[in-house]
Design an enzyme around this catalytic site. Structure first.
Site, PDB file in Angstrom:
ATOM      1  N   GLU A  55      37.104 -37.459 -83.186  1.00  0.00           N
ATOM      2  CA  GLU A  55      36.603 -37.272 -84.560  1.00  0.00           C
ATOM      3  C   GLU A  55      37.571 -37.864 -85.576  1.00  0.00           C
ATOM      4  O   GLU A  55      37.153 -38.383 -86.620  1.00  0.00           O
ATOM      5  CB  GLU A  55      36.310 -35.802 -84.852  1.00  0.00           C
ATOM      6  CG  GLU A  55      37.438 -34.810 -84.606  1.00  0.00           C
ATOM      7  CD  GLU A  55      37.539 -34.343 -83.156  1.00  0.00           C
ATOM      8  OE1 GLU A  55      37.661 -35.202 -82.267  1.00  0.00           O
ATOM      9  OE2 GLU A  55      37.539 -33.118 -82.921  1.00  0.00           O
ATOM     10  N   CYS A  88      42.484 -31.608 -85.944  1.00  0.00           N
ATOM     11  CA  CYS A  88      41.247 -32.315 -86.295  1.00  0.00           C
ATOM     12  C   CYS A  88      40.417 -31.522 -87.299  1.00  0.00           C
ATOM     13  O   CYS A  88      39.753 -32.100 -88.164  1.00  0.00           O
ATOM     14  CB  CYS A  88      40.429 -32.601 -85.038  1.00  0.00           C
ATOM     15  SG  CYS A  88      41.171 -33.925 -84.078  1.00  0.00           S
ATOM     16  N   ARG A 188      35.607 -43.161 -58.858  1.00  0.00           N
ATOM     17  CA  ARG A 188      37.080 -43.095 -58.906  1.00  0.00           C
ATOM     18  C   ARG A 188      37.562 -43.290 -60.342  1.00  0.00           C
ATOM     19  O   ARG A 188      38.434 -42.562 -60.820  1.00  0.00           O
ATOM     20  CB  ARG A 188      37.693 -44.187 -58.020  1.00  0.00           C
ATOM     21  CG  ARG A 188      37.526 -43.906 -56.547  1.00  0.00           C
ATOM     22  CD  ARG A 188      38.166 -44.992 -55.697  1.00  0.00           C
ATOM     23  NE  ARG A 188      37.996 -44.662 -54.283  1.00  0.00           N
ATOM     24  CZ  ARG A 188      38.393 -45.425 -53.284  1.00  0.00           C
ATOM     25  NH1 ARG A 188      38.989 -46.577 -53.524  1.00  0.00           N
ATOM     26  NH2 ARG A 188      38.207 -45.044 -52.030  1.00  0.00           N
ATOM     27  N   THR A 200      43.036 -38.887 -43.221  1.00  0.00           N
ATOM     28  CA  THR A 200      42.333 -40.078 -43.720  1.00  0.00           C
ATOM     29  C   THR A 200      43.299 -41.244 -43.893  1.00  0.00           C
ATOM     30  O   THR A 200      42.954 -42.402 -43.630  1.00  0.00           O
ATOM     31  CB  THR A 200      41.621 -39.738 -45.052  1.00  0.00           C
ATOM     32  OG1 THR A 200      40.614 -38.769 -44.768  1.00  0.00           O
ATOM     33  CG2 THR A 200      40.989 -40.954 -45.695  1.00  0.00           C
TER      34      THR A 200
HETATM   35  N1  LIG Z   1      32.833 -41.204 -44.372  1.00  0.00           N
HETATM   36  C1  LIG Z   1      33.626 -40.560 -45.185  1.00  0.00           C
HETATM   37  O1  LIG Z   1      33.198 -40.141 -46.264  1.00  0.00           O
HETATM   38  C2  LIG Z   1      35.078 -40.340 -44.773  1.00  0.00           C
HETATM   39  C3  LIG Z   1      36.028 -40.104 -45.763  1.00  0.00           C
HETATM   40  C4  LIG Z   1      37.330 -39.866 -45.374  1.00  0.00           C
HETATM   41  C5  LIG Z   1      37.669 -39.856 -44.017  1.00  0.00           C
HETATM   42  N2  LIG Z   1      36.728 -40.100 -43.096  1.00  0.00           N
HETATM   43  C6  LIG Z   1      37.079 -40.082 -41.666  1.00  0.00           C
HETATM   44  O2  LIG Z   1      37.579 -38.792 -41.366  1.00  0.00           O
HETATM   45  C7  LIG Z   1      38.510 -38.867 -40.306  1.00  0.00           C
HETATM   46  C8  LIG Z   1      39.756 -38.110 -40.669  1.00  0.00           C
HETATM   47  O3  LIG Z   1      39.428 -36.740 -40.681  1.00  0.00           O
HETATM   48  P1  LIG Z   1      40.477 -35.648 -41.056  1.00  0.00           P
HETATM   49  O4  LIG Z   1      39.742 -34.364 -41.114  1.00  0.00           O
HETATM   50  O5  LIG Z   1      41.664 -35.747 -40.183  1.00  0.00           O
HETATM   51  O6  LIG Z   1      40.951 -36.164 -42.517  1.00  0.00           O
HETATM   52  P2  LIG Z   1      41.407 -35.368 -43.798  1.00  0.00           P
HETATM   53  O7  LIG Z   1      40.544 -34.176 -43.986  1.00  0.00           O
HETATM   54  O8  LIG Z   1      41.460 -36.339 -44.913  1.00  0.00           O
HETATM   55  O9  LIG Z   1      42.898 -34.935 -43.452  1.00  0.00           O
HETATM   56  C9  LIG Z   1      43.151 -33.777 -42.688  1.00  0.00           C
HETATM   57  C10 LIG Z   1      44.635 -33.476 -42.755  1.00  0.00           C
HETATM   58  O10 LIG Z   1      44.976 -33.067 -44.078  1.00  0.00           O
HETATM   59  C11 LIG Z   1      46.089 -32.211 -44.017  1.00  0.00           C
HETATM   60  N3  LIG Z   1      45.855 -30.987 -44.780  1.00  0.00           N
HETATM   61  C12 LIG Z   1      46.784 -30.393 -45.580  1.00  0.00           C
HETATM   62  N4  LIG Z   1      46.307 -29.272 -46.100  1.00  0.00           N
HETATM   63  C13 LIG Z   1      45.070 -29.119 -45.620  1.00  0.00           C
HETATM   64  C14 LIG Z   1      44.106 -28.103 -45.816  1.00  0.00           C
HETATM   65  N5  LIG Z   1      44.307 -27.043 -46.599  1.00  0.00           N
HETATM   66  N6  LIG Z   1      42.933 -28.234 -45.175  1.00  0.00           N
HETATM   67  C15 LIG Z   1      42.701 -29.306 -44.386  1.00  0.00           C
HETATM   68  N7  LIG Z   1      43.593 -30.309 -44.177  1.00  0.00           N
HETATM   69  C16 LIG Z   1      44.771 -30.205 -44.793  1.00  0.00           C
HETATM   70  C17 LIG Z   1      46.309 -31.860 -42.558  1.00  0.00           C
HETATM   71  O11 LIG Z   1      47.383 -32.647 -42.097  1.00  0.00           O
HETATM   72  P3  LIG Z   1      48.868 -32.012 -42.143  1.00  0.00           P
HETATM   73  O12 LIG Z   1      48.787 -30.759 -41.325  1.00  0.00           O
HETATM   74  O13 LIG Z   1      49.752 -33.044 -41.618  1.00  0.00           O
HETATM   75  O14 LIG Z   1      49.137 -31.694 -43.570  1.00  0.00           O
HETATM   76  C18 LIG Z   1      45.024 -32.306 -41.905  1.00  0.00           C
HETATM   77  O15 LIG Z   1      45.190 -32.688 -40.582  1.00  0.00           O
HETATM   78  C19 LIG Z   1      38.790 -40.333 -40.073  1.00  0.00           C
HETATM   79  O16 LIG Z   1      38.122 -40.774 -38.925  1.00  0.00           O
HETATM   80  C20 LIG Z   1      38.225 -40.992 -41.308  1.00  0.00           C
HETATM   81  O17 LIG Z   1      37.778 -42.310 -41.035  1.00  0.00           O
HETATM   82  C21 LIG Z   1      35.442 -40.363 -43.437  1.00  0.00           C
END
Ligand SMILES: NC(=O)c1ccc[n+]([C@@H]2O[C@H](COP(=O)([O-])OP(=O)(O)OC[C@H]3O[C@@H](n4cnc5c(N)ncnc54)[C@H](OP(=O)(O)O)[C@@H]3O)[C@@H](O)[C@H]2O)c1
Length: 377
Positions: A55, A88, A188, A200
């Site tokens: 504003e 404002c 994003r 991920t």
């Molecule tokens: N199509 C899509 O939209 C999409 C998007 C993203 C990923 N993906 C696929 O998903 C797969 C990866 O899956 P993901 O489940 O391992 O990935 P993620 O959910 O991104 O990461 C999981 C990791 O995050 C950490 N984390 C920390 N705090 C957490 C909490 N409170 N809850 C859950 N996780 C927590 C943990 O690692 P630490 O224990 O080391 O902290 C856990 O192992 C890959 O194959 C990727 O290609 C697909």
């Protein structure tokens, strides 16, 4: 309230949407000044970084023509000076428009109601509540940061026709076409931060930047939930050092990799762990809010998506679905549960759907019953 009030407020809201992702820790607000003849005299929206406010910009552009005009603004004008010039509400009072049409009261206790009172005290006719629901949806991140000390959360999922996520193989695997992916990059740009889990990063090695032409500067802060700081320092994430990376890790633990990650310009952000030793989603969000983040796009894998759903901390979900199946090694979007866990829960309503070529996008919003400030959102 008149039809033209609604039309002008809709224009002010369109201006407010332009600033989404750019104005944190302030809300993105839009404003227009309209002469008694109906001519639009000037427009303004919150500048990058949150100041000047919308504003103030619109009134500065209107100059003397603001006197006797109608000022439209999507959020109550601030009543606090904050050491950076006049509030404002005082700027408006000095400009002397005849009317001020405000979509939504600001729950920030430094302003709440006082901005409107100050306008009325200056002899300005105040109209409140025009397109309040739309305004609450645009300002949701700010409203939640003030009332619940957390940012607004949008979950983004990209699924195959079989409802499964493709599994990354060292790089992202695209299940949707370029148009849908471009729309994902626009998401994003409209968020302050993008959040994934360490899984991920390991599976996809993504950059997590906004790569729409000319919009690289709109990349949000990249946040990784990484309890023990085991993200590899050579991950692509760190290649573009202009875009911040915040690694949320467990407080009260030693992190031998911290230095190597800091050398790659990562910022280490300790947060509390829950009873199971996992980073608490609520605590992580409060940490982000305390750093000024108002809008988070969650693009993680199934573990993080499930953790947000279990914590009931998803406000909106944007689901892209391609025409081909993810296949036998596809992942359930919520670990061992399918999309129905969200869409069939009765807690979300579909608010939008569209196609991008052969891909389908649906947009879901949580039906909220919580604080009165959000009842319109
Ligand atoms: N199509 C899509 O939209 C999409 C998007 C993203 C990923 N993906 C696929 O998903 C797969 C990866 O899956 P993901 O489940 O391992 O990935 P993620 O959910 O991104 O990461 C999981 C990791 O995050 C950490 N984390 C920390 N705090 C957490 C909490 N409170 N809850 C859950 N996780 C927590 C943990 O690692 P630490 O224990 O080391 O902290 C856990 O192992 C890959 O194959 C990727 O290609 C697909």
């Amino acid at each position: 309230m008149s039809a033209s009030d609604e039309e002008h407020m809709a224009q002010a809201l369109a201006l407010a949407r332009r600033g989404l992702g750019l104005t944190w820790p302030s809300p993105s607000v839009g404003s227009i000044v309209v002469a008694p003849s109906g001519e639009i005299v000037s427009r303004g929206w919150t500048a990058s970084g949150g100041r000047p406010h919308a504003e103030a910009i619109a009134l500065d552009r209107a100059r003397a023509r603001a006197r006797g005009a109608t000022l439209y603004v999507t959020l109550e004008p601030c009543a606090h000076e904050g050491g950076r010039g006049l509030a404002c509400a005082d700027v408006i009072a000095a400009a002397q428009p005849a009317r001020a049409v405000v979509a939504l009261r600001d729950p920030d206790p430094r302003t709440s109601g006082q901005g409107l009172e100050r306008l009325a005290a200056a002899g300005i006719e105040v109209v409140e509540g025009v397109l309040a629901a739309e305004a609450a949806s645009v300002a949701l991140g700010h409203l939640l940061r003030v009332t619940e000390e957390r940012p607004a959360v949008t979950l983004k999922l990209a699924l195959g026709a079989d409802g499964l996520m493709p599994r990354g193989d060292g790089a992202p695997v695209w299940i949707t076409g370029p148009e849908a992916r471009a729309h994902g990059h626009l998401l994003r740009a409209r968020n302050d931060a993008i959040l994934v889990g360490r899984g991920t990063i390991l599976a996809d090695n993504p950059s997590l930047t906004c790569r729409l032409p000319g919009m690289g500067c709109r990349s949000p802060v990249r946040v990784v939930l990484d309890r023990r700081l085991r993200t590899p320092p050579e991950a692509h994430l760190f290649d573009d050092m202009m875009v911040p990376v915040w690694l949320i890790c467990a407080a009260d633990e030693d992190h031998p990799n911290a230095e190597a990650l800091q050398e790659r310009c990562a910022e280490i952000v300790p947060a509390a762990v829950d009873a199971h030793g996992m980073l608490g989603i609520r605590d992580a969000l409060e940490t982000l809010a305390s750093r000024g983040i108002t809008r988070v796009l969650v693009e993680g894998g199934p573990s993080v998506a499930r953790a947000f759903l279990d914590a009931d901390l998803i406000d909106e979900a944007v689901i892209y679905q391609g025409p081909n199946p993810a296949g036998a090694d596809g992942l359930m979007p919520f670990v061992n549960e399918g999309l129905d866990r969200l869409t069939g829960s009765g807690h979300f309503t579909q608010i939008h759907a569209r196609s991008f070529g052969p891909d389908r996008m649906t947009w879901w919003r949580r039906m909220r019953t919580c604080s009165p400030a959000l009842s319109a959102a």
